[in-house]
Enzyme design. Structure first.
Site, PDB file in Angstrom:
ATOM      1  N   ASP A  86      42.234  42.716  36.752  1.00 53.53           N
ATOM      2  CA  ASP A  86      43.266  42.890  35.656  1.00 53.53           C
ATOM      3  C   ASP A  86      43.660  44.163  35.276  1.00 53.53           C
ATOM      4  O   ASP A  86      44.468  44.495  34.987  1.00 53.53           O
ATOM      5  CB  ASP A  86      43.148  41.883  34.574  1.00 53.53           C
ATOM      6  CG  ASP A  86      42.798  40.195  35.154  1.00 53.53           C
ATOM      7  OD1 ASP A  86      43.953  39.797  35.633  1.00 53.53           O
ATOM      8  OD2 ASP A  86      41.768  39.838  34.939  1.00 53.53           O
ATOM      9  N   GLU A 105      32.827  35.247  39.632  1.00 53.26           N
ATOM     10  CA  GLU A 105      33.103  36.361  40.245  1.00 53.26           C
ATOM     11  C   GLU A 105      31.879  37.340  39.937  1.00 53.26           C
ATOM     12  O   GLU A 105      31.712  38.276  40.828  1.00 53.26           O
ATOM     13  CB  GLU A 105      34.413  36.993  39.683  1.00 53.26           C
ATOM     14  CG  GLU A 105      35.654  36.257  40.170  1.00 53.26           C
ATOM     15  CD  GLU A 105      36.893  36.651  39.467  1.00 53.26           C
ATOM     16  OE1 GLU A 105      37.910  36.646  39.944  1.00 53.26           O
ATOM     17  OE2 GLU A 105      36.737  36.806  38.288  1.00 53.26           O
TER      18      GLU A 105
END
Length: 243
Positions: A86, A105
């Site tokens: 992000d 993740e």
């Protein structure tokens, strides 16, 4: 070119780092999804790899595109993880978790020898924090945990709301691991390492979206092509080159 074109260019550049026989971590998100699609095309052409998905959505996508899958129980050490972000800063520190998959993740990235981040140029920032910081928490006591997160941030000079993430129907988001997500709207995070340590010390916080010291390479696509940003030793700047 559109943002989608840039994301695809970054995903295509990551394929050059995939070798036959590799055990791959497969990230979550729109750019990682393009990588899985492109990887599936290479598998159809005869490339032999196996992947560990970081979310149920990635698992479904990999199965659709014919990428063979395994688990960290069967393959606890991976060669390479390819994932999006992000936000990416010049030192390859990341904010991840916009897709609510940050825990898996980070586990997959930590189990990998290398991590490559793929993103469009808009994700590169001088300082982390414009994107709200995701924090995965256990549902039990989440209001107490939320307040503890606010206090920890305030002690580091950070303000802004810490809010429970909700879906469009106003119900709290539930991660694949059954947890909730808090989003910290802190703005500029000048000391991400200190914030990471403070969040990790809070009971109830399962994981946070600050990925520090995990990424080895970022492939950033923009109008001038794909730029590679390589991690450097602590105290030195990451090195940029054309991918």
């Amino acid at each position: 070119m559109t943002t989608e074109d840039f994301k695809r260019a970054a995903a295509e550049a990551a394929l050059a780092h995939v070798q036959p026989g590799m055990k791959l971590g497969l990230g979550t998100g729109s750019t990682a999804a393009l990588f899985v699609e492109l990887l599936g095309a290479r598998v159809a052409e005869g490339l032999h790899v196996v992947g560990v998905p970081t979310s149920e959505s990635t698992r479904e996508l990999a199965e659709r595109f014919g990428v063979p899958l395994t688990t960290l129980k069967e393959e606890p050490e991976l060669d390479l993880t390819v994932d999006g972000a992000d936000e990416v800063d010049p030192e390859l520190r990341l904010i991840k978790g916009g897709g609510a998959a940050l825990l898996r993740e980070k586990i997959v990235a930590f189990a990998s020898k290398r991590m490559i981040v793929i993103a469009d140029a808009k994700k590169v920032v001088p300082t982390l924090g414009a994107f709200p910081l995701p924090i995965e928490v256990v549902p039990f006591g989440k209001e107490a945990t939320r307040r503890a997160v606010e206090r920890a941030a305030a002690e580091l000079g950070l303000s802004g709301k810490v809010e429970l993430r909700r879906a469009e129907d106003a119900c709290p988001i539930v991660t694949d691991s059954g947890h909730s997500i808090l989003d910290g709207h802190f703005g500029r995070i000048d000391r991400p390492e200190e914030l990471a340590a403070a969040l990790s010390a809070i009971p109830g916080v399962v994981e946070h979206g600050l990925f520090i010291g995990l990424a080895d390479l970022a492939l950033i696509a923009g109008a001038d092509g794909v730029t590679a940003i390589e991690a450097k030793p602590a105290g030195t700047e990451a090195r940029r080159r054309t991918a």
